[in-house]
Design a protein around this motif. Structure first.
Motif, PDB file in Angstrom:
ATOM      1  N   HIS A 161     -12.152   4.481 -17.240  1.00 43.41           N
ATOM      2  CA  HIS A 161     -12.633   3.944 -15.961  1.00 43.41           C
ATOM      3  C   HIS A 161     -12.504   2.429 -15.918  1.00 43.41           C
ATOM      4  O   HIS A 161     -12.559   1.761 -16.950  1.00 43.41           O
ATOM      5  CB  HIS A 161     -14.082   4.367 -15.748  1.00 43.41           C
ATOM      6  CG  HIS A 161     -14.236   5.839 -15.514  1.00 43.41           C
ATOM      7  ND1 HIS A 161     -14.031   6.410 -14.284  1.00 43.41           N
ATOM      8  CD2 HIS A 161     -14.520   6.852 -16.360  1.00 43.41           C
ATOM      9  CE1 HIS A 161     -14.219   7.726 -14.369  1.00 43.41           C
ATOM     10  NE2 HIS A 161     -14.508   8.018 -15.633  1.00 43.41           N
ATOM     11  N   HIS A 191     -17.514   4.415  -7.533  1.00 44.40           N
ATOM     12  CA  HIS A 191     -17.657   5.031  -8.862  1.00 44.40           C
ATOM     13  C   HIS A 191     -18.416   4.114  -9.821  1.00 44.40           C
ATOM     14  O   HIS A 191     -18.090   4.033 -11.013  1.00 44.40           O
ATOM     15  CB  HIS A 191     -16.272   5.393  -9.414  1.00 44.40           C
ATOM     16  CG  HIS A 191     -16.219   6.711 -10.149  1.00 44.40           C
ATOM     17  ND1 HIS A 191     -16.939   6.945 -11.298  1.00 44.40           N
ATOM     18  CD2 HIS A 191     -15.533   7.861  -9.912  1.00 44.40           C
ATOM     19  CE1 HIS A 191     -16.683   8.175 -11.722  1.00 44.40           C
ATOM     20  NE2 HIS A 191     -15.842   8.758 -10.886  1.00 44.40           N
ATOM     21  N   ASN A 245     -18.165  12.777  -6.051  1.00 45.26           N
ATOM     22  CA  ASN A 245     -17.420  11.895  -5.151  1.00 45.26           C
ATOM     23  C   ASN A 245     -16.937  12.648  -3.924  1.00 45.26           C
ATOM     24  O   ASN A 245     -16.405  13.759  -4.058  1.00 45.26           O
ATOM     25  CB  ASN A 245     -16.201  11.314  -5.879  1.00 45.26           C
ATOM     26  CG  ASN A 245     -16.616  10.446  -7.053  1.00 45.26           C
ATOM     27  OD1 ASN A 245     -16.850   9.257  -6.894  1.00 45.26           O
ATOM     28  ND2 ASN A 245     -16.763  11.049  -8.221  1.00 45.26           N
ATOM     29  N   ASP A 269     -11.300   6.213 -10.535  1.00 44.74           N
ATOM     30  CA  ASP A 269     -10.937   6.948 -11.740  1.00 44.74           C
ATOM     31  C   ASP A 269      -9.578   6.502 -12.278  1.00 44.74           C
ATOM     32  O   ASP A 269      -8.582   7.219 -12.189  1.00 44.74           O
ATOM     33  CB  ASP A 269     -10.927   8.469 -11.507  1.00 44.74           C
ATOM     34  CG  ASP A 269     -12.312   8.995 -11.214  1.00 44.74           C
ATOM     35  OD1 ASP A 269     -12.848   8.631 -10.167  1.00 44.74           O
ATOM     36  OD2 ASP A 269     -12.867   9.744 -12.040  1.00 44.74           O
ATOM     37  N   HIS A 277      -7.989  14.576  -8.529  1.00 47.12           N
ATOM     38  CA  HIS A 277      -7.781  15.165  -9.860  1.00 47.12           C
ATOM     39  C   HIS A 277      -8.868  16.194 -10.092  1.00 47.12           C
ATOM     40  O   HIS A 277      -9.788  16.332  -9.278  1.00 47.12           O
ATOM     41  CB  HIS A 277      -7.745  14.092 -10.952  1.00 47.12           C
ATOM     42  CG  HIS A 277      -9.016  13.313 -11.146  1.00 47.12           C
ATOM     43  ND1 HIS A 277      -9.570  12.518 -10.176  1.00 47.12           N
ATOM     44  CD2 HIS A 277      -9.860  13.207 -12.212  1.00 47.12           C
ATOM     45  CE1 HIS A 277     -10.680  11.954 -10.626  1.00 47.12           C
ATOM     46  NE2 HIS A 277     -10.884  12.362 -11.864  1.00 47.12           N
ATOM     47  N   ASP A 328     -16.604  16.034 -11.037  1.00 44.14           N
ATOM     48  CA  ASP A 328     -17.237  15.118 -10.073  1.00 44.14           C
ATOM     49  C   ASP A 328     -16.334  14.855  -8.861  1.00 44.14           C
ATOM     50  O   ASP A 328     -16.714  14.110  -7.950  1.00 44.14           O
ATOM     51  CB  ASP A 328     -17.677  13.798 -10.749  1.00 44.14           C
ATOM     52  CG  ASP A 328     -16.532  13.032 -11.390  1.00 44.14           C
ATOM     53  OD1 ASP A 328     -15.671  13.663 -12.045  1.00 44.14           O
ATOM     54  OD2 ASP A 328     -16.486  11.791 -11.247  1.00 44.14           O
ATOM     55  N   HIS A 329     -15.140  15.501  -8.832  1.00 43.76           N
ATOM     56  CA  HIS A 329     -14.233  15.379  -7.681  1.00 43.76           C
ATOM     57  C   HIS A 329     -13.934  16.722  -7.009  1.00 43.76           C
ATOM     58  O   HIS A 329     -13.447  16.747  -5.879  1.00 43.76           O
ATOM     59  CB  HIS A 329     -12.935  14.685  -8.100  1.00 43.76           C
ATOM     60  CG  HIS A 329     -13.190  13.288  -8.562  1.00 43.76           C
ATOM     61  ND1 HIS A 329     -13.001  12.189  -7.765  1.00 43.76           N
ATOM     62  CD2 HIS A 329     -13.710  12.824  -9.723  1.00 43.76           C
ATOM     63  CE1 HIS A 329     -13.377  11.097  -8.419  1.00 43.76           C
ATOM     64  NE2 HIS A 329     -13.808  11.450  -9.621  1.00 43.76           N
TER      65      HIS A 329
HETATM   66 ZN   LIG Z   1     -14.819  10.578 -11.318  1.00 44.22          ZN
END
Ligand SMILES: [Zn+2]
Ligand SMILES: [Zn+2]
Length: 257
Positions: A189, A214, A13, A141, A56, A60-61
């Motif tokens: 999610h 997402h 992301n 998220d 966070h 993936d971030h």
């Molecule tokens: Zn994520």
């Protein structure tokens, strides 16, 4: 204001937000090399970014955050708990801007207000960003939406909201049961229908664009996510709001407000 999602989903992301000469990168979840390539493909010089905001510590971030920060001299803005979750000290980055939850921080022309969201990370947050008399709300998220989150997201010109999965596709899909439970759980999610409910409770006459984010590649389709959001907008009498979908494999066309 320019809003440019570079990538969205469990593989990574990152979104560029530009207000009045201030450039922010929301999350840096692709490898630094891939992030730099996507930025340059969109005519954004990586070194021109004023700060990298981290929601966070999930990979993936944050995957490319440290390298991008060090290589291009960009400070990272995140809470202390998120740095700890990453197992990093502030010295790991070109600079650190503390981003305490619920406290507004000014970065250039933008006021950044992080707010807590329920997700299985140390101190996960969504963001409200304000500048240029444009207000943006971002919540990806989150396992479920609370009235407090809907309240935070009200009065925004643009909303980016997670629309992760269709519950039936998730149930019948290829994930192992433990992962299915995590995704569908209260700290996982947001499903399409949960996203629709959040849209219904937060959208108002000010909102001009909703970006669905997402999306799961295996447990959702853009058509299901879009039709669910459109139903929510119709129910609120907000049919003129544009609905866009952020993708994992390439940048989305930028939104200009
Ligand atoms: Zn994520
Ligand atoms: Zn996450």
């Amino acid at each position: 204001m320019r809003f440019l999602p570079l990538a969205s989903g469990s593989q990574g992301n990152a979104t560029v937000v530009e207000f009045d000469g201030t450039r922010l990168l929301l999350d840096a979840g692709l490898a630094a090399k891939e992030l730099a390539a996507r930025l340059e493909a969109c005519d954004v010089e990586p070194a021109s970014i004023d700060a990298i905001l981290l929601s966070h510590e999930h990979q993936d971030h944050v995957r490319g955050a440290q390298k991008l920060s060090k290589h291009f001299g960009i400070p990272v803005a995140a809470s202390w708990a998120t740095l700890q979750g990453m197992d990093r000290s502030p010295q790991a980055f070109a600079g650190w801007i503390d981003l305490p939850v619920d406290h507004g921080v000014r970065i250039g022309a933008v006021t950044v207000v992080p707010f807590p969201v329920p997700h299985d990370a140390a101190a996960p947050v969504g963001f409200v960003l304000e500048g240029d008399s444009v207000r943006i709300g971002v919540a990806t998220d989150l396992g479920h939406a609370t009235p407090q989150i809907a309240e935070r997201l009200s009065g925004c010109d643009l909303l980016m909201i997670e629309s992760n999965h269709d519950p039936l596709l998730l149930r019948d899909g290829p994930y192992p049961w433990r992962l299915k439970d995590r995704v569908a759980g209260k700290l996982g999610h947001l499903s399409n229908s949960e996203a629709a409910a959040l849209i219904k409770h937060s959208v108002d006459e000010r909102c001009r664009c909703i970006v669905l984010a997402h999306l799961s590649e295996k447990n959702n389709t853009p058509e299901l996510a879009r039709s669910s959001a459109l139903r929510a907008l119709r129910a609120r009498g907000c049919e003129r709001v544009e609905v866009k979908i952020a993708r994992f494999d390439r940048p989305m066309a930028a939104v200009h407000l």
